[in-house]
Design a protein around this motif. Structure first.
Motif, PDB file in Angstrom:
ATOM      1  N   ARG A 154       0.836  -1.194   0.000  1.00  0.00           N
ATOM      2  CA  ARG A 154       0.000   0.000   0.000  1.00  0.00           C
ATOM      3  C   ARG A 154       0.877   1.252   0.000  1.00  0.00           C
ATOM      4  NH1 ARG A 154      -2.418   0.112   6.181  1.00  0.00           N
ATOM      5  NH2 ARG A 154      -3.459  -1.796   5.446  1.00  0.00           N
ATOM      6  N   PRO A 155       0.353   2.403  -0.407  1.00  0.00           N
ATOM      7  CA  PRO A 155       1.147   3.642  -0.374  1.00  0.00           C
ATOM      8  C   PRO A 155       1.564   3.984   1.048  1.00  0.00           C
ATOM      9  CG  PRO A 155      -0.836   3.924  -1.708  1.00  0.00           C
ATOM     10  CD  PRO A 155      -0.981   2.609  -1.003  1.00  0.00           C
ATOM     11  N   TYR A 156       2.725   4.599   1.159  1.00  0.00           N
ATOM     12  CA  TYR A 156       3.238   5.003   2.466  1.00  0.00           C
ATOM     13  C   TYR A 156       2.429   6.160   3.021  1.00  0.00           C
ATOM     14  CZ  TYR A 156       6.286   7.360   5.824  1.00  0.00           C
ATOM     15  OH  TYR A 156       6.775   7.987   6.935  1.00  0.00           O
ATOM     16  N   ALA A 157       2.028   6.051   4.276  1.00  0.00           N
ATOM     17  CA  ALA A 157       1.327   7.136   4.963  1.00  0.00           C
ATOM     18  C   ALA A 157       1.694   7.069   6.436  1.00  0.00           C
ATOM     19  CB  ALA A 157      -0.184   7.013   4.788  1.00  0.00           C
ATOM     20  N   GLU A 158       2.116   8.180   6.990  1.00  0.00           N
ATOM     21  CA  GLU A 158       2.470   8.211   8.406  1.00  0.00           C
ATOM     22  C   GLU A 158       1.208   8.130   9.260  1.00  0.00           C
ATOM     23  OE1 GLU A 158       4.785  11.632   9.273  1.00  0.00           O
ATOM     24  OE2 GLU A 158       6.535  10.957   8.131  1.00  0.00           O
ATOM     25  N   PRO A 159       1.207   7.304  10.311  1.00  0.00           N
ATOM     26  CA  PRO A 159       0.055   7.266  11.220  1.00  0.00           C
ATOM     27  C   PRO A 159      -0.175   8.632  11.852  1.00  0.00           C
ATOM     28  CG  PRO A 159       1.514   5.399  11.584  1.00  0.00           C
ATOM     29  CD  PRO A 159       2.245   6.338  10.682  1.00  0.00           C
ATOM     30  N   ALA A 160      -1.437   8.942  12.093  1.00  0.00           N
ATOM     31  CA  ALA A 160      -1.782  10.242  12.668  1.00  0.00           C
ATOM     32  C   ALA A 160      -1.845  10.200  14.183  1.00  0.00           C
ATOM     33  CB  ALA A 160      -3.125  10.720  12.105  1.00  0.00           C
ATOM     34  N   GLY A 161      -1.909   9.009  14.745  1.00  0.00           N
ATOM     35  CA  GLY A 161      -2.003   8.891  16.199  1.00  0.00           C
ATOM     36  C   GLY A 161      -1.685   7.483  16.648  1.00  0.00           C
ATOM     37  N   PRO A 162      -1.641   7.265  17.977  1.00  0.00           N
ATOM     38  CA  PRO A 162      -1.283   5.941  18.511  1.00  0.00           C
ATOM     39  C   PRO A 162      -2.173   4.807  18.020  1.00  0.00           C
ATOM     40  CG  PRO A 162      -1.205   7.604  20.235  1.00  0.00           C
ATOM     41  CD  PRO A 162      -1.798   8.270  19.034  1.00  0.00           C
ATOM     42  N   GLU A 163      -3.459   5.060  17.885  1.00  0.00           N
ATOM     43  CA  GLU A 163      -4.347   3.995  17.432  1.00  0.00           C
ATOM     44  C   GLU A 163      -4.055   3.612  15.978  1.00  0.00           C
ATOM     45  OE1 GLU A 163      -6.324   2.107  19.302  1.00  0.00           O
ATOM     46  OE2 GLU A 163      -5.398   3.259  20.931  1.00  0.00           O
ATOM     47  N   ASP A 164      -3.710   4.608  15.169  1.00  0.00           N
ATOM     48  CA  ASP A 164      -3.302   4.316  13.791  1.00  0.00           C
ATOM     49  C   ASP A 164      -2.033   3.469  13.766  1.00  0.00           C
ATOM     50  OD1 ASP A 164      -5.408   5.765  12.812  1.00  0.00           O
ATOM     51  OD2 ASP A 164      -4.235   7.571  12.416  1.00  0.00           O
ATOM     52  N   ALA A 165      -1.111   3.787  14.671  1.00  0.00           N
ATOM     53  CA  ALA A 165       0.133   3.028  14.748  1.00  0.00           C
ATOM     54  C   ALA A 165      -0.144   1.580  15.134  1.00  0.00           C
ATOM     55  CB  ALA A 165       1.077   3.676  15.762  1.00  0.00           C
ATOM     56  N   LYS A 166      -1.009   1.405  16.112  1.00  0.00           N
ATOM     57  CA  LYS A 166      -1.363   0.047  16.542  1.00  0.00           C
ATOM     58  C   LYS A 166      -2.076  -0.708  15.421  1.00  0.00           C
ATOM     59  CE  LYS A 166      -2.867  -0.177  20.757  1.00  0.00           C
ATOM     60  NZ  LYS A 166      -3.766  -0.155  21.944  1.00  0.00           N
ATOM     61  N   ALA A 167      -2.931  -0.014  14.682  1.00  0.00           N
ATOM     62  CA  ALA A 167      -3.643  -0.656  13.571  1.00  0.00           C
ATOM     63  C   ALA A 167      -2.683  -1.072  12.464  1.00  0.00           C
ATOM     64  CB  ALA A 167      -4.707   0.294  13.027  1.00  0.00           C
ATOM     65  N   LEU A 168      -1.637  -0.279  12.243  1.00  0.00           N
ATOM     66  CA  LEU A 168      -0.648  -0.638  11.222  1.00  0.00           C
ATOM     67  C   LEU A 168       0.091  -1.909  11.610  1.00  0.00           C
ATOM     68  CD1 LEU A 168       0.821   0.037   8.600  1.00  0.00           C
ATOM     69  CD2 LEU A 168       2.367   1.508   9.924  1.00  0.00           C
ATOM     70  N   ALA A 169       0.497  -2.000  12.870  1.00  0.00           N
ATOM     71  CA  ALA A 169       1.174  -3.212  13.341  1.00  0.00           C
ATOM     72  C   ALA A 169       0.277  -4.429  13.194  1.00  0.00           C
ATOM     73  CB  ALA A 169       1.618  -3.038  14.791  1.00  0.00           C
ATOM     74  N   ASP A 170      -1.009  -4.267  13.524  1.00  0.00           N
ATOM     75  CA  ASP A 170      -1.929  -5.392  13.428  1.00  0.00           C
ATOM     76  C   ASP A 170      -2.173  -5.773  11.972  1.00  0.00           C
ATOM     77  OD1 ASP A 170      -3.651  -7.286  14.853  1.00  0.00           O
ATOM     78  OD2 ASP A 170      -5.302  -6.247  13.863  1.00  0.00           O
ATOM     79  N   ALA A 171      -2.206  -4.773  11.092  1.00  0.00           N
ATOM     80  CA  ALA A 171      -2.391  -5.067   9.665  1.00  0.00           C
ATOM     81  C   ALA A 171      -1.225  -5.881   9.122  1.00  0.00           C
ATOM     82  CB  ALA A 171      -2.537  -3.761   8.878  1.00  0.00           C
ATOM     83  N   VAL A 172       0.004  -5.540   9.541  1.00  0.00           N
ATOM     84  CA  VAL A 172       1.180  -6.301   9.120  1.00  0.00           C
ATOM     85  C   VAL A 172       1.081  -7.738   9.611  1.00  0.00           C
ATOM     86  CG1 VAL A 172       3.678  -6.551   9.444  1.00  0.00           C
ATOM     87  CG2 VAL A 172       2.703  -4.299   8.945  1.00  0.00           C
ATOM     88  N   ARG A 173       0.749  -7.893  10.879  1.00  0.00           N
ATOM     89  CA  ARG A 173       0.666  -9.251  11.438  1.00  0.00           C
ATOM     90  C   ARG A 173      -0.386 -10.078  10.708  1.00  0.00           C
ATOM     91  NH1 ARG A 173      -2.444 -12.076  14.736  1.00  0.00           N
ATOM     92  NH2 ARG A 173      -3.859 -10.299  15.001  1.00  0.00           N
ATOM     93  N   GLN A 174      -1.552  -9.507  10.502  1.00  0.00           N
ATOM     94  CA  GLN A 174      -2.628 -10.277   9.880  1.00  0.00           C
ATOM     95  C   GLN A 174      -2.353 -10.561   8.402  1.00  0.00           C
ATOM     96  OE1 GLN A 174      -6.724  -9.523  10.741  1.00  0.00           O
ATOM     97  NE2 GLN A 174      -6.262  -8.289  12.545  1.00  0.00           N
ATOM     98  N   ALA A 175      -1.817  -9.575   7.690  1.00  0.00           N
ATOM     99  CA  ALA A 175      -1.581  -9.759   6.259  1.00  0.00           C
ATOM    100  C   ALA A 175      -0.488 -10.784   5.986  1.00  0.00           C
ATOM    101  CB  ALA A 175      -1.214  -8.426   5.618  1.00  0.00           C
ATOM    102  N   LEU A 176       0.545 -10.769   6.826  1.00  0.00           N
ATOM    103  CA  LEU A 176       1.673 -11.676   6.590  1.00  0.00           C
ATOM    104  C   LEU A 176       1.478 -13.033   7.242  1.00  0.00           C
ATOM    105  CD1 LEU A 176       4.653  -9.194   7.109  1.00  0.00           C
ATOM    106  CD2 LEU A 176       3.505  -9.821   4.988  1.00  0.00           C
ATOM    107  N   GLY A 177       0.673 -13.078   8.301  1.00  0.00           N
ATOM    108  CA  GLY A 177       0.497 -14.324   9.026  1.00  0.00           C
ATOM    109  C   GLY A 177       1.583 -14.600  10.034  1.00  0.00           C
ATOM    110  N   CYS A 178       2.419 -13.599  10.346  1.00  0.00           N
ATOM    111  CA  CYS A 178       3.470 -13.792  11.349  1.00  0.00           C
ATOM    112  C   CYS A 178       2.855 -13.739  12.749  1.00  0.00           C
ATOM    113  CB  CYS A 178       4.546 -12.723  11.214  1.00  0.00           C
ATOM    114  SG  CYS A 178       3.921 -11.035  11.231  1.00  0.00           S
ATOM    115  N   LYS A 179       3.587 -14.246  13.727  1.00  0.00           N
ATOM    116  CA  LYS A 179       3.032 -14.330  15.075  1.00  0.00           C
ATOM    117  C   LYS A 179       2.957 -12.966  15.752  1.00  0.00           C
ATOM    118  CE  LYS A 179       4.593 -19.091  15.736  1.00  0.00           C
ATOM    119  NZ  LYS A 179       5.488 -20.007  16.481  1.00  0.00           N
ATOM    120  N   ASN A 180       4.002 -12.152  15.551  1.00  0.00           N
ATOM    121  CA  ASN A 180       4.055 -10.836  16.181  1.00  0.00           C
ATOM    122  C   ASN A 180       4.680  -9.836  15.221  1.00  0.00           C
ATOM    123  OD1 ASN A 180       3.428 -11.452  19.247  1.00  0.00           O
ATOM    124  ND2 ASN A 180       4.908 -12.996  18.601  1.00  0.00           N
TER     125      ASN A 180
END
Length: 274
Positions: A154-180
């Motif tokens: 996806r295009p690069y976009a800086e998170p606007a707040g802590p919840e966005d940052a947490k959502a980005l981490a969760d998106a990486v985990r879910q999309a890749l299937g890694c544990k953490n």
């Protein structure tokens, strides 16, 4: 005093002779933390590639597999496998082979590909796909925000707040299937945030020092692994790693050449194993 046998980390990273990055930064952090670092260089460089000109490079793709074969014959056991800069997409297979030989090792993948919204110079356009395959098998993936976007396609976009940052981490985990997944160094206002997802979800922040240095991601990953080896939760290990990197940045002289990396050496005693 007799200390227990140190845990062992197989480090599949570049070796840059000049500039505090790659294995040059990782090995002393692991050693002072009571861990044994075993290197499998992906490429030997006269300097890192972050602004020091065109480095001399020495690479032998057959070396890595031969080294892994010897370690297997010696009966070596690795508690962690930590991969970083890969000189080509094909080198992802080297990390995969290491994990196949030592499947019980905790696999940490730092998908070193880019920053500032774009790929690093010299990194192939096919590297994100190779990193996606590698990261899928990982226990922990450590992208920065740019690398997270590349992994997600996806295009690069800086998170606007802590919840966005947490959502980005969760998106990486879910999309890749890694544990953490822990996404590092996200600038939000006056702070740099790290966010994690997986076994636990969290955010941590450090005051933004306003300076950028090569090699800080390598330091971050090494400190995080050392803290995990001591039994810290991922959130606590991330906090410790972010704090150490922040201390190194703020203690580096203001007139220092940023291309040389942070002056982490005087701070190593803070990590000394007790």
């Amino acid at each position: 005093m007799i200390f227990p046998t140190p845990k062992t980390v197989l480090c599949i990273h570049d070796f840059s002779a000049l500039g505090r990055a790659g294995y040059y930064a990782i090995a002393p952090v692991l050693a002072v933390s009571g861990l044994q670092a075993v290197a499998v260089p992906t490429v030997v460089l006269s300097s890192h590639t972050g602004g020091l000109g065109q480095p001399a490079a020495m690479r032998d793709d057959g070396y890595g597999e031969a080294a892994l074969q010897q370690y297997q014959q010696l009966g070596m056991q690795f508690d962690y496998i930590y991969s970083g800069y890969l000189a080509s997409p094909a080198q992802a297979a080297l990390v995969e082979k290491a994990h196949a030989l030592w499947p019980e090792a905790y696999l940490v993948v730092d998908p070193v590909m880019g920053d500032g919204g774009k790929l690093y110079s010299g990194v192939a356009d096919t590297m994100p796909e190779a990193m996606r395959r590698l990261a899928a098998a990982a226990d922990l993936v450590l992208p920065n925000a740019t690398e997270a976007a590349l992994l997600l396609g996806r295009p690069y976009a800086e998170p606007a707040g802590p919840e966005d940052a947490k959502a980005l981490a969760d998106a990486v985990r879910q999309a890749l299937g890694c544990k953490n997944a822990v996404v590092t160094g996200m600038p939000i206002g006056r702070y740099l945030y790290c966010a994690g997802a997986g076994e636990e979800a969290f955010v941590c922040r450090q005051l933004h020092a306003g300076r950028s240095f090569p090699g800080t991601g390598d330091l971050f990953g090494a400190v995080l692994i050392s803290r995990l080896s001591m039994g810290n939760a991922l959130s606590a290990a991330t906090e410790a790693a972010a704090a150490f990197v922040a201390d190194c940045i703020t203690s580096t002289p203001a007139d220092a050449d940023t291309r040389q990396g942070v002056c982490f050496e005087p701070q190593l005693w803070h990590l000394a194993a007790r």
